[in-house]
Write a protein that holds these residues in place. Structure first.
Motif, PDB file in Angstrom:
ATOM      1  N   GLN A 274      48.833  32.770  83.508  1.00 25.95           N
ATOM      2  CA  GLN A 274      49.590  33.196  84.686  1.00 25.95           C
ATOM      3  C   GLN A 274      50.890  33.923  84.338  1.00 25.95           C
ATOM      4  OE1 GLN A 274      48.623  30.104  83.888  1.00 25.95           O
ATOM      5  NE2 GLN A 274      47.790  29.002  85.636  1.00 25.95           N
ATOM      6  N   SER A 275      51.383  33.769  83.118  1.00 29.37           N
ATOM      7  CA  SER A 275      52.682  34.363  82.774  1.00 29.37           C
ATOM      8  C   SER A 275      52.618  35.354  81.614  1.00 29.37           C
ATOM      9  CB  SER A 275      53.682  33.261  82.436  1.00 29.37           C
ATOM     10  OG  SER A 275      53.188  32.427  81.397  1.00 29.37           O
TER      11      SER A 275
ATOM     12  N   ILE B  92      60.689  33.426  81.861  1.00 30.89           N
ATOM     13  CA  ILE B  92      59.801  32.432  82.456  1.00 30.89           C
ATOM     14  C   ILE B  92      60.620  31.163  82.706  1.00 30.89           C
ATOM     15  CG2 ILE B  92      57.693  31.093  82.086  1.00 30.89           C
ATOM     16  CD1 ILE B  92      56.849  33.322  80.085  1.00 30.89           C
ATOM     17  N   ALA B  93      60.546  30.589  83.789  1.00 36.68           N
ATOM     18  CA  ALA B  93      59.773  30.801  84.991  1.00 36.68           C
ATOM     19  C   ALA B  93      60.705  31.272  86.107  1.00 36.68           C
ATOM     20  CB  ALA B  93      59.061  29.531  85.436  1.00 36.68           C
ATOM     21  N   THR B  94      60.206  32.254  86.851  1.00 32.98           N
ATOM     22  CA  THR B  94      60.997  32.895  87.896  1.00 32.98           C
ATOM     23  C   THR B  94      61.623  31.890  88.846  1.00 32.98           C
ATOM     24  OG1 THR B  94      59.356  34.673  87.814  1.00 32.98           O
ATOM     25  CG2 THR B  94      60.935  34.723  89.635  1.00 32.98           C
ATOM     26  N   GLU B  95      60.836  30.917  89.291  1.00 33.68           N
ATOM     27  CA  GLU B  95      61.276  29.983  90.332  1.00 33.68           C
ATOM     28  C   GLU B  95      62.158  28.854  89.815  1.00 33.68           C
ATOM     29  OE1 GLU B  95      57.807  27.850  88.581  1.00 33.68           O
ATOM     30  OE2 GLU B  95      58.411  29.930  88.826  1.00 33.68           O
TER      31      GLU B  95
ATOM     32  N   PRO C  43      51.313  33.253  90.551  1.00 31.93           N
ATOM     33  CA  PRO C  43      52.020  34.245  91.361  1.00 31.93           C
ATOM     34  C   PRO C  43      52.717  33.670  92.592  1.00 31.93           C
ATOM     35  CG  PRO C  43      49.658  34.780  91.218  1.00 31.93           C
ATOM     36  CD  PRO C  43      49.900  33.574  90.390  1.00 31.93           C
ATOM     37  N   ALA C  44      52.182  32.632  93.193  1.00 28.00           N
ATOM     38  CA  ALA C  44      52.835  32.060  94.380  1.00 28.00           C
ATOM     39  C   ALA C  44      54.200  31.481  94.010  1.00 28.00           C
ATOM     40  CB  ALA C  44      51.954  30.998  95.031  1.00 28.00           C
TER      41      ALA C  44
ATOM     42  N   HIS D   9      56.042  32.442  91.431  1.00 33.90           N
ATOM     43  CA  HIS D   9      56.875  33.620  91.113  1.00 33.90           C
ATOM     44  C   HIS D   9      57.441  34.224  92.397  1.00 33.90           C
ATOM     45  CE1 HIS D   9      58.063  37.455  89.272  1.00 33.90           C
ATOM     46  NE2 HIS D   9      57.322  38.078  90.170  1.00 33.90           N
ATOM     47  N   GLU D  10      56.590  34.448  93.396  1.00 37.36           N
ATOM     48  CA  GLU D  10      57.036  35.026  94.673  1.00 37.36           C
ATOM     49  C   GLU D  10      58.026  34.113  95.386  1.00 37.36           C
ATOM     50  OE1 GLU D  10      56.638  38.104  95.800  1.00 37.36           O
ATOM     51  OE2 GLU D  10      55.474  38.588  93.997  1.00 37.36           O
ATOM     52  N   ALA D  11      57.811  32.811  95.311  1.00 40.32           N
ATOM     53  CA  ALA D  11      58.760  31.862  95.916  1.00 40.32           C
ATOM     54  C   ALA D  11      60.121  31.976  95.249  1.00 40.32           C
ATOM     55  CB  ALA D  11      58.222  30.437  95.818  1.00 40.32           C
ATOM     56  N   GLY D  12      60.121  32.111  93.924  1.00 40.38           N
ATOM     57  CA  GLY D  12      61.378  32.282  93.198  1.00 40.38           C
ATOM     58  C   GLY D  12      62.109  33.543  93.605  1.00 40.38           C
ATOM     59  N   LEU D  13      61.362  34.629  93.800  1.00 38.98           N
ATOM     60  CA  LEU D  13      61.978  35.891  94.229  1.00 38.98           C
ATOM     61  C   LEU D  13      62.562  35.769  95.631  1.00 38.98           C
ATOM     62  CD1 LEU D  13      59.335  38.447  92.903  1.00 38.98           C
ATOM     63  CD2 LEU D  13      61.529  37.819  91.847  1.00 38.98           C
ATOM     64  N   LEU D  14      61.842  35.094  96.516  1.00 39.34           N
ATOM     65  CA  LEU D  14      62.330  34.875  97.884  1.00 39.34           C
ATOM     66  C   LEU D  14      63.651  34.106  97.868  1.00 39.34           C
ATOM     67  CD1 LEU D  14      61.891  34.857 101.024  1.00 39.34           C
ATOM     68  CD2 LEU D  14      60.732  32.665 100.674  1.00 39.34           C
TER      69      LEU D  14
END
Length: 189
Positions: free
Chosen positions: A21-22, A117-120, A150-151, A153-158
């Protein structure tokens, strides 16, 4: 506009965090750090070390990343870590350990470009801690990933957009050249 002094912080790109995933972030990071270091700008790599009795072990039951080879920086980035301004070992999410705080002060860094790593979790916490220290935080979304997929990662960006500002979450193509003169890290090829 006042002069800026950036640092590129490659957060926890370690064997234990690079999974299916990463793994896609690793070549992006190699390209980014190659050009960043060629421009003569500062880079810091972080390595997370878990330990017996840590909050991660107590609350999550997670006992990984306590020894080599899990804690080692991935092979593709080792040559760049060896040329880095510093490698900061940590036992917390953020790069902002007392050692890193000292580096920020002694080098006069004003802008923290966080990726890895890790975005969130660790990348996000590093960017938020930069914000709270009145530094300019940047989270490089396409040079970051989550080993949880990816979910996450997207949560971390949000959350990053809510915590540090929507304009502070950028793509590699938007990274300012070290020195702040122009958009995009210089292409040295």
């Amino acid at each position: 506009m006042p002069a800026t002094k950036p640092v590129l912080v490659l957060v926890d790109v370690q064997n234990g965090f690079v999974r299916e995933q990463s793994a896609h972030a690793v070549p992006v990071l190699v390209d980014l750090v190659t050009r960043w270091q060629a421009a003569g700008a500062d880079t810091v790599f972080t390595r997370y070390f878990n330990y017996p009795g840590s909050p991660f072990e107590r609350f999550f039951g997670w006992r990984q990343l306590q020894s080599s080879p899990e804690v080692d920086i991935v092979e593709a980035l080792k040559p760049y870590a060896e040329k880095a301004t510093a490698i900061v070992d940590k036992r917390i999410y953020s790069a902002f350990t007392p050692e890193f705080d000292d580096l920020v002060r002694s080098h006069g860094w004003t802008d923290v470009y966080a990726c890895g790593i890790a975005t969130e979790s660790c990348v996000l916490k590093t960017a938020v801690d930069a914000f709270e220290r009145d530094l300019t935080p940047w989270l490089i979304e396409d040079a970051s990933a989550s080993h949880a997929g990816p979910a996450a990662h997207e949560a971390g960006l949000l959350v990053a957009r809510r915590f540090i500002g929507p304009g502070q979450v950028i793509k590699v193509a938007e990274v300012r050249q070290p020195g702040g003169e122009a958009a995009s890290v210089p292409d040295t090829t």
